[in-house]
Design an enzyme around this catalytic site. Structure first.
Site, PDB file in Angstrom:
ATOM      1  N   HIS A  14     -29.473 -32.949  35.578  1.00  0.00           N
ATOM      2  CA  HIS A  14     -28.190 -33.280  34.951  1.00  0.00           C
ATOM      3  C   HIS A  14     -27.131 -32.253  35.341  1.00  0.00           C
ATOM      4  CE1 HIS A  14     -29.477 -36.443  32.007  1.00  0.00           C
ATOM      5  NE2 HIS A  14     -30.658 -35.891  32.263  1.00  0.00           N
ATOM      6  N   ASP A  16     -24.128 -32.104  34.152  1.00  0.00           N
ATOM      7  CA  ASP A  16     -23.443 -31.636  32.944  1.00  0.00           C
ATOM      8  C   ASP A  16     -24.389 -30.887  32.001  1.00  0.00           C
ATOM      9  OD1 ASP A  16     -24.721 -34.063  32.586  1.00  0.00           O
ATOM     10  OD2 ASP A  16     -22.976 -35.131  31.829  1.00  0.00           O
ATOM     11  N   HIS A 197     -33.895 -43.227  31.284  1.00  0.00           N
ATOM     12  CA  HIS A 197     -34.624 -42.336  30.383  1.00  0.00           C
ATOM     13  C   HIS A 197     -35.402 -43.209  29.399  1.00  0.00           C
ATOM     14  CE1 HIS A 197     -31.865 -39.243  31.809  1.00  0.00           C
ATOM     15  NE2 HIS A 197     -32.458 -38.324  31.066  1.00  0.00           N
ATOM     16  N   GLU A 200     -39.552 -41.005  26.215  1.00  0.00           N
ATOM     17  CA  GLU A 200     -39.373 -39.586  25.901  1.00  0.00           C
ATOM     18  C   GLU A 200     -39.382 -39.433  24.383  1.00  0.00           C
ATOM     19  OE1 GLU A 200     -36.311 -35.888  26.909  1.00  0.00           O
ATOM     20  OE2 GLU A 200     -35.598 -37.946  27.112  1.00  0.00           O
ATOM     21  N   ASP A 278     -34.412 -31.302  34.978  1.00  0.00           N
ATOM     22  CA  ASP A 278     -33.669 -31.880  33.853  1.00  0.00           C
ATOM     23  C   ASP A 278     -32.340 -31.152  33.652  1.00  0.00           C
ATOM     24  OD1 ASP A 278     -33.208 -33.824  31.974  1.00  0.00           O
ATOM     25  OD2 ASP A 278     -34.452 -32.940  30.417  1.00  0.00           O
TER      26      ASP A 278
END
EC number: 3.5.4.4
Length: 334
Positions: A14, A16, A197, A200, A278
């Site tokens: 990611h 961000d 996703h 999870e 991640d």
């Protein structure tokens, strides 16, 4: 250990969730954002995991300060550019950087389409300057609901020639995948890949939904697949990729320990699972750590780690010729 003669990929990273603490300090000062601390040392506990969080949502709150300082489009461009340099420093040959433009735009009411354009510009400049390969994955943040996701998707598709895939991330329990079927029809109609996703925070049914209803060919995290033997078989038979993120799953309390992480069993079952970071800045790790420390702690043999590295190349949203070029380049390293 990393096999240096093979390409090193990070497919679940990611942008961000990987904003440097120093950058947060500098942008916070520039835009007058009141941060919880004003030195690198004192700010770190607010933007990086110190101990495992009780849930995914608690983990995600650590990302908020990074996007809170994105006061203009140049700040978004800077963060994107620095992400490519960080990938180079982590010895990554090919990165797929994903980002949620709505999340990045939200705090300072930036134009969502402008954020996408700025991120595209920043990554392209980084690729030019740092010499690694990178592609972008646009995220719809389901946490903000279906309307916000449509706004986000419109912005992503405005730059579809510079984006390889669309992802669905955020509150998996509160915003299940069946609310986004029409969104992903638009994604597939635009000719983009789908990664979601799933598995999870929610169970295997979330993964089935991502594959059957949303068209996912890769699943982010997917740890709950281990509880569904039919799903395990399906993943292996249909070559659905699992983007495993070992340290992240430990820090979000998705798994109790690395020793109980299902990655080893995925590989033993013939599932195309690969190793990824991640949110490296938030986790306080980088990809070499995942290969050299986390993977052995998760019980992987050196051959399984090598297989996971190969799987990363196979699962990359690249053409066959691009994959062959990466292989040839890595082979020169011996």
């Amino acid at each position: 250990m990393i096999t240096s003669s093979l390409p090193l990929t990070d497919l679940h990273r990611h942008l961000d969730g990987n904003i440097r603490t120093q950058t947060i300090l500098e942008l916070g000062q520039k835009f007058g954002v009141k941060l919880p601390a004003n030195t690198l040392q004192t700010l770190t506990p607010y933007v990086q995991i110190v101990e495992a969080e009780p849930s995914l949502v608690a983990f995600l709150s650590k990302l908020d300060w990074g996007v809170a300082v994105l006061g203009d489009l140049d700040a978004c461009r800077r963060v994107a550019y620095e992400n490519v340099e960080d990938a180079l420093n982590a010895r990554i040959d090919y990165a797929e950087l994903r980002f949620s433009p709505y999340y990045m735009a939200m705090k300072h009411s930036l134009p969502v389409t402008g954020v996408v354009e700025a991120v595209v510009d920043g990554v392209r400049a980084g690729v030019r300057d740092f010499g690694i390969q990178a592609n972008l994955i646009g995220i719809m943040s389901r946490t903000f609901g279906t309307d916000a996701c449509q706004q986000e998707l419109d912005a992503i598709l405005s730059q579809k020639n510079h984006i390889v895939a669309v992802d669905l991330a955020g509150d998996e329990l509160g915003q299940p995948g069946d609310r986004f079927i029409q969104h992903f029809k638009q994604v597939r109609d635009a000719g983009l890949h789908v990664t979601v996703h799933a598995g999870e925070a929610a169970g295997p049914e979330s993964m089935w939904q991502a594959i059957r209803d949303l068209g996912a060919t890769r699943i982010g995290h997917g740890v709950k697949a281990i509880h569904d033997p039919k799903l395990m078989d399906y993943l292996a038979q249909h070559r659905i990729g699992i983007e495993s993120c070992l340290t992240s799953n430990l820090q979000t309390s998705t798994v109790d320990s690395l020793a109980t992480h299902p990655l080893k069993r995925f590989l033993e079952h013939g599932i195309l699972a690969c190793i990824n970071t991640d949110d490296p800045a938030v986790e306080g790790i980088e990809l070499p750590y995942e290969y050299e420390v986390a993977a052995p702690q998760a019980g992987l043999s050196q051959e399984q780690i090598r297989q996971a590295q190969l799987n990363g190349l196979e699962l990359a949203f690249l053409s066959d010729s691009e994959k062959k070029a990466l292989l040839a380049k890595a082979a020169l390293r011996g």
